[in-house]
Design a protein around this motif. Sequence first.
Motif, PDB file in Angstrom:
ATOM      1  N   TRP A   1       4.174  22.632 -14.563  1.00  0.00           N
ATOM      2  CA  TRP A   1       4.668  21.323 -15.013  1.00  0.00           C
ATOM      3  C   TRP A   1       6.179  21.346 -15.220  1.00  0.00           C
ATOM      4  CZ3 TRP A   1      -0.039  20.704 -18.702  1.00  0.00           C
ATOM      5  CH2 TRP A   1      -1.073  20.065 -18.020  1.00  0.00           C
ATOM      6  N   SER A   2       6.756  22.459 -15.638  1.00  0.00           N
ATOM      7  CA  SER A   2       8.207  22.540 -15.770  1.00  0.00           C
ATOM      8  C   SER A   2       8.895  22.468 -14.415  1.00  0.00           C
ATOM      9  CB  SER A   2       8.593  23.842 -16.502  1.00  0.00           C
ATOM     10  OG  SER A   2       8.046  23.867 -17.803  1.00  0.00           O
ATOM     11  N   VAL A   3       8.324  23.153 -13.452  1.00  0.00           N
ATOM     12  CA  VAL A   3       8.892  23.095 -12.096  1.00  0.00           C
ATOM     13  C   VAL A   3       8.820  21.688 -11.542  1.00  0.00           C
ATOM     14  CG1 VAL A   3       8.596  23.917  -9.732  1.00  0.00           C
ATOM     15  CG2 VAL A   3       8.469  25.525 -11.629  1.00  0.00           C
ATOM     16  N   TRP A   4       7.671  21.030 -11.732  1.00  0.00           N
ATOM     17  CA  TRP A   4       7.540  19.651 -11.232  1.00  0.00           C
ATOM     18  C   TRP A   4       8.443  18.706 -11.987  1.00  0.00           C
ATOM     19  CZ3 TRP A   4       1.594  20.362 -11.619  1.00  0.00           C
ATOM     20  CH2 TRP A   4       1.153  21.116 -10.521  1.00  0.00           C
ATOM     21  N   ARG A   5       8.655  18.950 -13.266  1.00  0.00           N
ATOM     22  CA  ARG A   5       9.501  18.056 -14.070  1.00  0.00           C
ATOM     23  C   ARG A   5      10.948  18.152 -13.634  1.00  0.00           C
ATOM     24  NH1 ARG A   5      11.901  14.680 -15.896  1.00  0.00           N
ATOM     25  NH2 ARG A   5      11.968  13.815 -17.990  1.00  0.00           N
ATOM     26  N   ASP A   6      11.398  19.350 -13.281  1.00  0.00           N
ATOM     27  CA  ASP A   6      12.797  19.536 -12.911  1.00  0.00           C
ATOM     28  C   ASP A   6      13.044  19.381 -11.411  1.00  0.00           C
ATOM     29  OD1 ASP A   6      13.272  20.089 -15.552  1.00  0.00           O
ATOM     30  OD2 ASP A   6      13.039  22.250 -15.307  1.00  0.00           O
TER      31      ASP A   6
ATOM     32  N   PRO B   1       0.910  14.097 -15.689  1.00  0.00           N
ATOM     33  CA  PRO B   1       1.836  12.955 -15.783  1.00  0.00           C
ATOM     34  C   PRO B   1       3.272  13.292 -15.382  1.00  0.00           C
ATOM     35  CG  PRO B   1       1.602  13.953 -17.932  1.00  0.00           C
ATOM     36  CD  PRO B   1       0.774  14.788 -17.004  1.00  0.00           C
ATOM     37  N   PHE B   2       3.463  14.349 -14.630  1.00  0.00           N
ATOM     38  CA  PHE B   2       4.802  14.736 -14.180  1.00  0.00           C
ATOM     39  C   PHE B   2       4.951  14.456 -12.683  1.00  0.00           C
ATOM     40  CE2 PHE B   2       3.475  17.501 -17.678  1.00  0.00           C
ATOM     41  CZ  PHE B   2       4.484  17.278 -18.574  1.00  0.00           C
ATOM     42  N   ASP B   3       4.340  13.384 -12.217  1.00  0.00           N
ATOM     43  CA  ASP B   3       4.304  13.098 -10.788  1.00  0.00           C
ATOM     44  C   ASP B   3       5.516  12.293 -10.350  1.00  0.00           C
ATOM     45  OD1 ASP B   3       3.273  11.168 -12.459  1.00  0.00           O
ATOM     46  OD2 ASP B   3       2.114  10.203 -10.881  1.00  0.00           O
ATOM     47  N   VAL B   4       5.880  12.484  -9.104  1.00  0.00           N
ATOM     48  CA  VAL B   4       6.947  11.744  -8.428  1.00  0.00           C
ATOM     49  C   VAL B   4       6.324  11.081  -7.207  1.00  0.00           C
ATOM     50  CG1 VAL B   4       9.158  11.890  -7.228  1.00  0.00           C
ATOM     51  CG2 VAL B   4       8.735  13.331  -9.231  1.00  0.00           C
ATOM     52  N   GLN B   5       6.500   9.781  -7.086  1.00  0.00           N
ATOM     53  CA  GLN B   5       5.888   9.013  -6.008  1.00  0.00           C
ATOM     54  C   GLN B   5       6.963   8.551  -5.028  1.00  0.00           C
ATOM     55  OE1 GLN B   5       2.749   9.108  -5.888  1.00  0.00           O
ATOM     56  NE2 GLN B   5       2.281   9.671  -8.013  1.00  0.00           N
ATOM     57  N   ASN B   6       6.591   8.580  -3.748  1.00  0.00           N
ATOM     58  CA  ASN B   6       7.491   8.172  -2.665  1.00  0.00           C
ATOM     59  C   ASN B   6       6.773   7.109  -1.853  1.00  0.00           C
ATOM     60  OD1 ASN B   6       9.302   7.883  -0.609  1.00  0.00           O
ATOM     61  ND2 ASN B   6       9.370  10.039  -0.045  1.00  0.00           N
TER      62      ASN B   6
ATOM     63  N   ALA C   1       0.847  -1.191   0.000  1.00  0.00           N
ATOM     64  CA  ALA C   1       0.000   0.000   0.000  1.00  0.00           C
ATOM     65  C   ALA C   1       0.882   1.239   0.000  1.00  0.00           C
ATOM     66  CB  ALA C   1      -0.918  -0.009   1.228  1.00  0.00           C
ATOM     67  N   CYS C   2       0.479   2.211  -0.811  1.00  0.00           N
ATOM     68  CA  CYS C   2       1.272   3.433  -0.938  1.00  0.00           C
ATOM     69  C   CYS C   2       0.316   4.604  -1.172  1.00  0.00           C
ATOM     70  CB  CYS C   2       2.267   3.325  -2.099  1.00  0.00           C
ATOM     71  SG  CYS C   2       3.261   4.808  -2.353  1.00  0.00           S
ATOM     72  N   SER C   3       0.576   5.707  -0.521  1.00  0.00           N
ATOM     73  CA  SER C   3      -0.228   6.909  -0.714  1.00  0.00           C
ATOM     74  C   SER C   3       0.265   7.626  -1.967  1.00  0.00           C
ATOM     75  CB  SER C   3      -0.122   7.823   0.520  1.00  0.00           C
ATOM     76  OG  SER C   3      -0.875   8.999   0.336  1.00  0.00           O
ATOM     77  N   LEU C   4      -0.442   7.428  -3.069  1.00  0.00           N
ATOM     78  CA  LEU C   4      -0.035   7.962  -4.366  1.00  0.00           C
ATOM     79  C   LEU C   4      -0.681   9.318  -4.589  1.00  0.00           C
ATOM     80  CD1 LEU C   4      -0.428   4.692  -6.467  1.00  0.00           C
ATOM     81  CD2 LEU C   4       1.670   5.643  -5.515  1.00  0.00           C
ATOM     82  N   ASP C   5       0.130  10.310  -4.874  1.00  0.00           N
ATOM     83  CA  ASP C   5      -0.333  11.663  -5.154  1.00  0.00           C
ATOM     84  C   ASP C   5      -0.294  11.871  -6.664  1.00  0.00           C
ATOM     85  OD1 ASP C   5      -1.095  14.275  -5.116  1.00  0.00           O
ATOM     86  OD2 ASP C   5       0.784  15.058  -4.274  1.00  0.00           O
ATOM     87  N   ILE C   6      -1.470  11.963  -7.286  1.00  0.00           N
ATOM     88  CA  ILE C   6      -1.553  12.064  -8.743  1.00  0.00           C
ATOM     89  C   ILE C   6      -1.911  13.468  -9.192  1.00  0.00           C
ATOM     90  CG2 ILE C   6      -2.186   9.653  -8.977  1.00  0.00           C
ATOM     91  CD1 ILE C   6      -5.091  10.601  -9.380  1.00  0.00           C
ATOM     92  N   TYR C   7      -1.801  14.456  -8.321  1.00  0.00           N
ATOM     93  CA  TYR C   7      -2.178  15.819  -8.712  1.00  0.00           C
ATOM     94  C   TYR C   7      -1.290  16.324  -9.842  1.00  0.00           C
ATOM     95  CZ  TYR C   7      -3.219  20.795  -8.337  1.00  0.00           C
ATOM     96  OH  TYR C   7      -3.584  22.085  -8.622  1.00  0.00           O
ATOM     97  N   ASN C   8      -0.016  15.925  -9.843  1.00  0.00           N
ATOM     98  CA  ASN C   8       0.922  16.409 -10.855  1.00  0.00           C
ATOM     99  C   ASN C   8       0.998  15.509 -12.085  1.00  0.00           C
ATOM    100  OD1 ASN C   8       1.500  18.322  -8.919  1.00  0.00           O
ATOM    101  ND2 ASN C   8       3.314  17.272  -8.181  1.00  0.00           N
TER     102      ASN C   8
END
Length: 488
Positions: free
Chosen positions: A482-487, A170-175, A161-168
């Motif tokens: 999206w550029s900020v999230w991508r970088d 398709p530029f999302d990063v999951q932890n 189980a993982c708390s997935l944050d999909i707000y970003n």
Amino acid sequence: MTPAALRALLALLLLAPTLQSPAGTRRGGHTPEPPEPALRRLSHYLLADYQKGTRPVRDWRTTTNVAIDLMVYAILSVDEKNQVLTTYIWYRQHWTDEFLRWDPARFDNLTQISLPAESIWVPDILINEFVDVGRSPRVPYVYVSHHGEVQNLKPIQVMTACSLDIYNFPFDVQNCSLTFTSWLHHIHDINLSLWRQPELVKFDRSVFMNQGEWELLYVLSHFQEFSVKSSDSYAEMKFYVVIRRRPLFYTVSLLLPSIFLMVMDIVGFYLPPNSGERVSFKITLLLGYSVFLIIVSDTLPATAVGTPLIGVYFVVCMALLVISLTETIVIVCLVHKQDLQPHVPDWVKHLLLERATVLLCIRDRKKFSQSRTQSSDTSRQVENNDSTAKLNHYGGEDPRECEAAGGARPAPPAFAGPAEGPPPMDGVLREVASIRRLLEKRDEFRDVAREWLHVGYVLDVLLFRAYLVAVLAYSITLGTLWSVWRDA
């Protein structure tokens, strides 16, 4: 040497050839059995009296230290709807078993042996985030060294189980975290530690399959003690697997078609506002975008927690298309009114045909001012013509006809008489006057329609530029985010 001793030595020398036998044979011609292999002897020696049900320490106060390590091999799936991450890891752990020690000299210098994992004590290390048993291959053996160090290496398919944050998206990063802990033993019985240095674990991508949708950024490790309601604490080793989605596929299949449709909607503003083609063009774009959203609805991740920003982007684009269609309908209705529309109000002329043309830098704004002057002159001329027609009804002549004939009216006759023309001529004059009024009224309606067309043209340019500013501001904002999230 005595004679008896000499006789005994001679007898031995005579009997020596008969006592010797061929190499590798016993008396009677039987082959001797080979000695037992060292692996068997060592396995029997270690497991003969071994008790796998108890922790392998001679003093119960001694803590068993279990060192663990993992390497991420592949990211199999990320289920945003069910909040489940499926990974394939290489898991390693080792501990010291005080009852599995031996002297290598007694066993043919054997320093390491593999034993069945079911025959020895194994720590109950589990992953707290487990939600389902994966299809992992079974490894039945462990390695044991002569110092008592046991190494257990096995691959595991982990469904956690993982708390997935999909707000970003398709530029999302999951932890996602993997928490290893002993389910039963306290920290005084079993303690956990890291096999390798944290820096080596963090950037280890030596076995990672890097061709899928997700890429591995790093793996963080953290040790902590955990207790429940002030009871004995437990040792926990957390591994944070940080992954990032590759957005190229979603950019090509989702964002670019939407951008192309919005560009075509902007280009549609260059169609003439007095033509009906713009309305049909906008409706076609709106229907095409609706079909596009139906097609891509299965691609977007669905969760009950929140909506990804790209979903908001699609909704706003749909709203912009609806606003664009509404503006087009208003402009078309404005410029296609016929005989029932009144004159353009003065305040509308002042705001749109004078102020707005200067503000919007419209090049042919002089034409609008000339149209406004001609419209006012036409109105006054119509009023004068109406009054003149009434007078001509009684005078029987048209002043403009007199001006065209000679520029001066003929003098009245010397004698006074009734100023009545013949009845047929009077009817003809009335018909001519009515035809003239009809033509002048038609010219007036044309001037009024032309004024509304100019008003619609200026209003169309104003709304188009406001729409363009809104679309550009919205696009720049999303692109920056999206550029900020991508970088990041």
